[in-house]
Motif scaffolding. Structure first.
Motif, short mmCIF file in Angstrom:
data_model
loop_
_atom_site.label_atom_id
_atom_site.label_comp_id
_atom_site.label_asym_id
_atom_site.label_seq_id
_atom_site.Cartn_x
_atom_site.Cartn_y
_atom_site.Cartn_z
N GLY A 106 0.80 -1.22 0.00
CA GLY A 106 0.00 0.00 0.00
C GLY A 106 0.83 1.26 0.00
N TRP A 108 2.57 4.75 0.60
CA TRP A 108 2.08 6.01 1.15
C TRP A 108 0.58 6.20 0.97
N LYS A 109 -0.03 5.42 0.10
CA LYS A 109 -1.49 5.51 -0.03
C LYS A 109 -2.18 5.05 1.26
N ALA A 110 -1.54 4.13 1.98
CA ALA A 110 -2.12 3.61 3.22
C ALA A 110 -1.72 4.43 4.43
N GLN A 252 3.54 -1.97 5.20
CA GLN A 252 2.94 -1.33 4.03
C GLN A 252 3.95 -0.98 2.95
N GLY A 316 -9.03 2.24 5.66
CA GLY A 316 -7.94 1.91 4.74
C GLY A 316 -7.78 0.43 4.47
N LEU A 319 -6.49 -0.84 1.14
CA LEU A 319 -5.15 -0.43 0.74
C LEU A 319 -4.03 -1.15 1.49
#
Length: 664
Positions: A106, A108-110, A252, A316, A319
């Motif tokens: 995931g 930095w989106k997570a 992540q 989240g 993600l």
């Protein structure tokens, strides 16, 4: 930003104080950067030798046991690359999926969901911890002894709980499931405390504790039972969240790529940035609302923080990367003990099972020693112990030499570890009886503003924040020129200096309390407040800050350096156990003093009315125990053999030198 980190991180935690959080994060933040850089160099070399095969790094939940009071441990497996863990797009609940294709991390989106979840959770937990002793004294009308016992026992349980939570997470449920369950438990605990403060049936009737402490009604058995339920929920939450929060964030990122490694490093920076902000808010906004508005709103705010934490965490889910459980470090220790017992009647001479270190592991291989020889029997190969392919048939009957030597490291360090309990017992008083002292002193900063009792701990925090960079940048280089040691002095010497400061702090605390009580009795004000500014408590808190800067940081560094790389997780867990042991010892001392000092119509030292007791004698008692502990520490440390010690050569470079004994 680093100086800002030193300047602002502040809070308190009952039996051990949240100074531990700050100190642990401080020393391990520096350590993780150094070890991370070293590990990256080794990984690149290994990759070249293996046709640049991609290596993934995983992090053990058990490595993050907090020390602190929260979130002050780092992953051992994060430092030791291992084969990529299996990942899936669904939580690790054992459910079948149609597609077994691996998904990209995931990244930095997570992170907004991970960091948001951790930030709100810490706001809730630390906002409670900072002022909880005051709540027990003023709202539930507990006497000093009962309130101290509640805080100490709860602290001990909360510090042991992450050991169980880490084992369950690593061996069975995985980090996502563990955090999810623990978050709901924490929410229920916060909600229960809010209801306790809100409903009159769940707390004693209001009265002026300052003016007539002996006439206030304490909690009933039913009310105390509801409080115990709330604290039990919070302990369960601590057991699941503490060991899993940071490793779940590390999961992540793909540690086998440059972008992933940069992301992990940046994650730590953001983690501690938000950590600093949490500390500031917990000791300003939250404590102010609790003291000046109402406890209902104060606890309600914490409950809202926890609800926001849970909401962000589940927002989240699509993600996240979900790493499956891989087993706990406790299993290896249990295997050694059981295998040695089963072969207890065998002779220690024989063929030992000593396979090479697994491919892709950069841990140093440990060789067989003659210390605790009875454990060596666990590695003696008997008929049927080894399969044709060289693997172990039954891990409960045969262990490797490396496993045995890891267990011996624990036995070797236990005597040193035990000396830290008394030091933490002294530190624990910052969150208990120091708060009681402050309640009977002039806390006015201006004509309209009083310093909250829970905020006083900032004095020791500021001391640590100012002294540590001075020590690191000025003192150590100067001493290093004389001793030729990388750290200026040995770690055990540093820990010993911290023990001396803890004794001095208790002596000064006793002298200040004697002055305060004499002043309160002399002026005999209606509320029992002595006409002494609360800043008379600063000397003892400053000395305790020095004790923490020397002893606590020294302990953490000592455990991480002296344990093998594969046991860094267990090294950090020892620190958490030290805090738990100190909590229980503090509760034991308080109860013994309470029951044995009140005779012939005289109140005991720790009676409900602090002006009628003699808390200074309690401080002197802990100082006396500290002196005995210092003697014990000097005795066990003289026979300690370091794994290695870094000396600075004449050319300015570091040379690793075997150090047989401590120079004292």
């Amino acid at each position: 930003m680093f100086l800002s980190f030193f300047r602002h991180i502040i809070s308190t935690y009952g039996a051990s104080s949240a100074t531990e959080i700050y100190i642990n994060t401080l020393v391990l933040y520096k350590k993780i950067k150094q070890l991370y850089s070293q590990n990256m160099a080794m990984e690149m070399e290994f990759s070249k030798e293996n046709n640049k095969e991609e290596l993934n790094m995983t992090s053990s939940s058990f490595s993050y046991l907090c020390s602190n009071k929260y979130f002050h441990c780092f992953p051992s497996k994060f430092l030791l690359p291992s084969p990529p863990p299996p990942t899936s797009s669904l939580p690790e609940d054992g459910s079948k999926v149609a597609s077994l294709q691996r998904r990209k991390p995931g990244g930095w989106k997570a992170m907004p969901f991970v960091l948001g979840n951790e930030t709100f959770e810490r706001l809730a937990s630390m906002g409670l911890i900072a002022n909880f002793m005051v709540f027990l004294l003023t709202q539930l009308h507990m006497d000093q002894v009962l309130a101290s016992n509640v805080l100490n026992i709860w602290s001990g349980v909360s510090n042991f709980a992450p050991l169980v939570g880490a084992f369950i997470s690593d061996a069975y449920t995985g980090r996502f499931t563990t955090i999810a369950f623990a978050s709901f438990a924490s929410f229920m605990g916060m909600l229960t405390l809010t209801i306790i403060a809100w409903l009159p049936q769940l707390h004693p009737p209001s009265c002026n504790v300052l003016q007539s402490p002996n006439s206030c009604q304490g909690p009933t058995k039913f009310q105390f039972g509801i409080l115990a339920v709330a604290l039990a929920f919070l302990s369960v939450g601590s057991g699941g969240i503490r060991p899993c929060s940071i490793p779940f964030g590390v999961d992540q990122f793909d540690g086998g790529t440059d972008q992933g490694r940069k992301g992990i490093n940046s994650f730590f920076n953001w983690y501690y940035t938000t950590f600093t902000l949490v500390m500031i808010i917990a000791l300003t906004l939250v404590v102010y609302v609790q003291d000046s508005v109402s406890w209902v709103w104060g606890f309600g705010l914490l409950t809202a923080f926890m609800a926001a934490s849970i909401s962000l965490f589940f927002a989240g889910t699509r993600l996240y990367v979900y790493v499956k459980p891989e087993g706990s470090v406790f299993s290896g220790i249990a295997h050694v003990v059981v295998a040695a017992y089963k072969k207890r009647k065998r002779n220690v001479d024989g063929t030992y099972y000593d396979p090479p270190v697994a491919k892709g592991t950069f841990a140093e291989k440990l060789h067989l020693t003659n210390k605790c020889r009875f454990l060596n029997k666990a590695a003696i190969i008997a008929e049927g112990d080894v399969q044709p392919n060289g693997s172990i048939s039954n891990p409960w009957r045969l262990c490797s030499v490396h496993q045995i030597e890891e267990f011996k490291c624990i036995i070797k360090i236990i005597p040193i570890w035990a000396s830290g309990i008394i030091c933490f017992t002294a530190i624990a008083q910052q969150g208990t009886f120091t708060m009681s002292q402050a309640s009977k002193m002039d806390r006015r900063l201006t004509s309209s503003f009083k310093i909250p009792q829970g905020t006083l701990i900032v004095i020791s925090m500021i001391t640590v924040g100012i002294w540590v960079p001075i020590y690191d940048r000025l003192v150590v280089p100067s001493i290093r020129k004389v001793t030729k040691l990388e750290g200026g002095i040995t770690l055990l010497q540093r820990m010993g200096i911290g023990l001396v400061f803890s004794v001095m702090s208790m002596v000064v605390a006793g002298l200040v309390e004697r002055m305060r009580r004499d002043s309160a009795v002399l002026h005999h004000s209606l509320d029992g407040v002595a006409p002494m500014t609360v800043f008379w408590l600063a000397p003892q808190l400053i000395l305790m800050g020095f004790a923490e800067a020397f002893n606590i940081i020294g302990q953490i560094e000592f455990y991480n350096k002296e344990f093998p790389e594969t046991m860094t997780s267990l090294a950090n867990s020892l620190f958490s156990c030290t805090m738990a042991g100190a909590s229980y010892l503090s509760a034991l001392i308080v109860n013994v003093v309470h029951k044995s000092t009140g005779r012939k119509g005289r109140p005991d030292w720790l009676t409900k009315d602090i002006n009628a007791g003699k808390v200074e004698n309690f401080y002197f008692l802990i100082a006396g125990l500290g002196v005995l502990n210092l003697v014990y520490f000097l005795w066990v440390s003289r026979g300690y053999q370091y794994k290695s010690r870094m000396r600075i050569g004449s050319d300015g470079e570091s040379d690793e030198v075997e150090k047989p004994k401590l120079d004292v």
